[in-house]
Design a protein around this motif. Structure first.
Motif, PDB file in Angstrom:
ATOM      1  N   GLY A 127     -30.787  17.922   5.138  1.00 37.13           N
ATOM      2  CA  GLY A 127     -30.968  17.132   6.339  1.00 37.13           C
ATOM      3  C   GLY A 127     -29.820  16.165   6.569  1.00 37.13           C
ATOM      4  N   PRO A 128     -30.002  15.269   7.515  1.00 36.71           N
ATOM      5  CA  PRO A 128     -28.916  14.358   7.871  1.00 36.71           C
ATOM      6  C   PRO A 128     -28.580  13.371   6.758  1.00 36.71           C
ATOM      7  CG  PRO A 128     -30.906  13.753   9.024  1.00 36.71           C
ATOM      8  CD  PRO A 128     -31.184  15.055   8.341  1.00 36.71           C
ATOM      9  N   LEU A 129     -29.534  13.072   5.909  1.00 42.30           N
ATOM     10  CA  LEU A 129     -29.251  12.162   4.810  1.00 42.30           C
ATOM     11  C   LEU A 129     -28.215  12.771   3.864  1.00 42.30           C
ATOM     12  CD1 LEU A 129     -30.022   9.466   3.529  1.00 42.30           C
ATOM     13  CD2 LEU A 129     -31.774  10.681   2.249  1.00 42.30           C
ATOM     14  N   ALA A 130     -28.371  14.037   3.543  1.00 46.92           N
ATOM     15  CA  ALA A 130     -27.442  14.709   2.635  1.00 46.92           C
ATOM     16  C   ALA A 130     -26.058  14.851   3.259  1.00 46.92           C
ATOM     17  CB  ALA A 130     -27.984  16.078   2.247  1.00 46.92           C
ATOM     18  N   ILE A 131     -25.988  15.307   4.501  1.00 52.26           N
ATOM     19  CA  ILE A 131     -24.678  15.515   5.106  1.00 52.26           C
ATOM     20  C   ILE A 131     -23.971  14.183   5.355  1.00 52.26           C
ATOM     21  CG2 ILE A 131     -25.386  15.600   7.524  1.00 52.26           C
ATOM     22  CD1 ILE A 131     -23.391  17.894   7.886  1.00 52.26           C
ATOM     23  N   SER A 132     -24.727  13.145   5.673  1.00 54.08           N
ATOM     24  CA  SER A 132     -24.122  11.831   5.866  1.00 54.08           C
ATOM     25  C   SER A 132     -23.515  11.322   4.568  1.00 54.08           C
ATOM     26  CB  SER A 132     -25.155  10.831   6.377  1.00 54.08           C
ATOM     27  OG  SER A 132     -25.663  11.225   7.610  1.00 54.08           O
ATOM     28  N   TYR A 133     -24.227  11.502   3.467  1.00 53.09           N
ATOM     29  CA  TYR A 133     -23.691  11.061   2.185  1.00 53.09           C
ATOM     30  C   TYR A 133     -22.467  11.884   1.777  1.00 53.09           C
ATOM     31  CZ  TYR A 133     -23.187   9.825  -2.659  1.00 53.09           C
ATOM     32  OH  TYR A 133     -22.665   9.408  -3.865  1.00 53.09           O
ATOM     33  N   LEU A 134     -22.512  13.192   1.997  1.00 56.12           N
ATOM     34  CA  LEU A 134     -21.372  14.031   1.636  1.00 56.12           C
ATOM     35  C   LEU A 134     -20.144  13.662   2.457  1.00 56.12           C
ATOM     36  CD1 LEU A 134     -23.107  17.505   1.234  1.00 56.12           C
ATOM     37  CD2 LEU A 134     -22.360  15.943  -0.565  1.00 56.12           C
ATOM     38  N   ILE A 135     -20.327  13.371   3.734  1.00 54.79           N
ATOM     39  CA  ILE A 135     -19.203  12.934   4.573  1.00 54.79           C
ATOM     40  C   ILE A 135     -18.680  11.594   4.094  1.00 54.79           C
ATOM     41  CG2 ILE A 135     -18.603  12.120   6.891  1.00 54.79           C
ATOM     42  CD1 ILE A 135     -20.385  14.354   7.965  1.00 54.79           C
ATOM     43  N   TYR A 136     -19.582  10.688   3.773  1.00 56.96           N
ATOM     44  CA  TYR A 136     -19.172   9.386   3.242  1.00 56.96           C
ATOM     45  C   TYR A 136     -18.316   9.556   1.993  1.00 56.96           C
ATOM     46  CZ  TYR A 136     -19.581   5.087   0.544  1.00 56.96           C
ATOM     47  OH  TYR A 136     -19.308   3.994  -0.227  1.00 56.96           O
ATOM     48  N   ARG A 137     -18.760  10.407   1.053  1.00 57.54           N
ATOM     49  CA  ARG A 137     -17.993  10.621  -0.184  1.00 57.54           C
ATOM     50  C   ARG A 137     -16.625  11.243   0.110  1.00 57.54           C
ATOM     51  NH1 ARG A 137     -18.009   7.645  -3.491  1.00 57.54           N
ATOM     52  NH2 ARG A 137     -17.002   9.108  -4.861  1.00 57.54           N
ATOM     53  N   GLY A 194     -27.834  19.211  -1.379  1.00 59.95           N
ATOM     54  CA  GLY A 194     -28.769  19.231  -0.261  1.00 59.95           C
ATOM     55  C   GLY A 194     -30.172  19.593  -0.697  1.00 59.95           C
ATOM     56  N   PHE A 195     -30.288  20.566  -1.596  1.00 62.08           N
ATOM     57  CA  PHE A 195     -31.605  20.987  -2.079  1.00 62.08           C
ATOM     58  C   PHE A 195     -32.292  19.867  -2.850  1.00 62.08           C
ATOM     59  CE2 PHE A 195     -34.352  23.108  -5.224  1.00 62.08           C
ATOM     60  CZ  PHE A 195     -35.242  23.694  -4.335  1.00 62.08           C
ATOM     61  N   PHE A 196     -31.552  19.170  -3.720  1.00 66.16           N
ATOM     62  CA  PHE A 196     -32.163  18.074  -4.470  1.00 66.16           C
ATOM     63  C   PHE A 196     -32.494  16.892  -3.563  1.00 66.16           C
ATOM     64  CE2 PHE A 196     -30.289  20.085  -8.346  1.00 66.16           C
ATOM     65  CZ  PHE A 196     -31.506  20.386  -8.924  1.00 66.16           C
ATOM     66  N   THR A 197     -31.717  16.683  -2.521  1.00 64.02           N
ATOM     67  CA  THR A 197     -32.069  15.660  -1.533  1.00 64.02           C
ATOM     68  C   THR A 197     -33.367  16.040  -0.838  1.00 64.02           C
ATOM     69  OG1 THR A 197     -29.731  15.158  -1.186  1.00 64.02           O
ATOM     70  CG2 THR A 197     -31.269  14.426   0.507  1.00 64.02           C
ATOM     71  N   PHE A 198     -33.488  17.304  -0.459  1.00 71.15           N
ATOM     72  CA  PHE A 198     -34.710  17.804   0.172  1.00 71.15           C
ATOM     73  C   PHE A 198     -35.914  17.596  -0.741  1.00 71.15           C
ATOM     74  CE2 PHE A 198     -37.601  21.484   0.454  1.00 71.15           C
ATOM     75  CZ  PHE A 198     -38.112  21.284   1.721  1.00 71.15           C
TER      76      PHE A 198
END
Length: 143
Positions: free
Chosen positions: A38-48, A130-134
């Motif tokens: 979801g957006p939480l995972a992609i937002s964190y990956l972009i931040y990193r 992403g899976f572990f975030t889910f």
């Protein structure tokens, strides 16, 4: 000579990291991470990614796009019944939308990074994150 805090290391020397030693997620990896987490995972990956390559100045630009998506996604997530199909249907259009935004906002940055000899992390790393975030979100909100 003008120096800033971003181009100096703790010893006062220029950082020794080159594009070949730094690895970031590709746009495809970001899309896969967003699909599963979801957006939480992609937002964190972009931040990193932005922090690792030293482009933290683009975080506000990314936030302008992703904060409304996170709010909309959370609204949809809590508005629909918690059965598997309705939860899964929300991910697919959102993941496509996040991937398009990532391509639009950071496509040139990723191409320049690759042209300078940078390498990308495995897409499986993004899928796993992403899976572990889910799973974490499911445990927190639905158990």
């Amino acid at each position: 000579m003008k120096t800033t805090a971003t181009n100096l290391s703790a010893q006062g020397q220029a950082p020794v990291l080159s594009a070949s030693t730094v690895r970031i997620f590709s746009t495809g990896g970001l899309g896969l991470g967003g699909f599963f987490g979801g957006p939480l995972a992609i937002s964190y990956l972009i931040y990193r990614d932005l922090v690792v390559i030293g482009r933290a100045d683009l975080l506000t630009k990314a936030s302008v796009w992703f904060v409304p998506f996170v709010l909309f996604w959370a609204y949809c997530l809590f508005s629909f019944s918690p059965d598997f199909l309705s939860q899964f249907i929300l991910y697919f259009p959102q993941a496509i939308l996040w991937w398009v935004v990532v391509r639009h906002l950071f496509g040139k940055l990723h191409r320049a990074f690759a042209a300078n000899g940078g390498s990308f992390k495995s897409n499986w790393h993004a899928v796993r994150f992403g899976f572990f975030t889910f799973l974490g979100l499911k445990v927190i909100f639905f158990l």
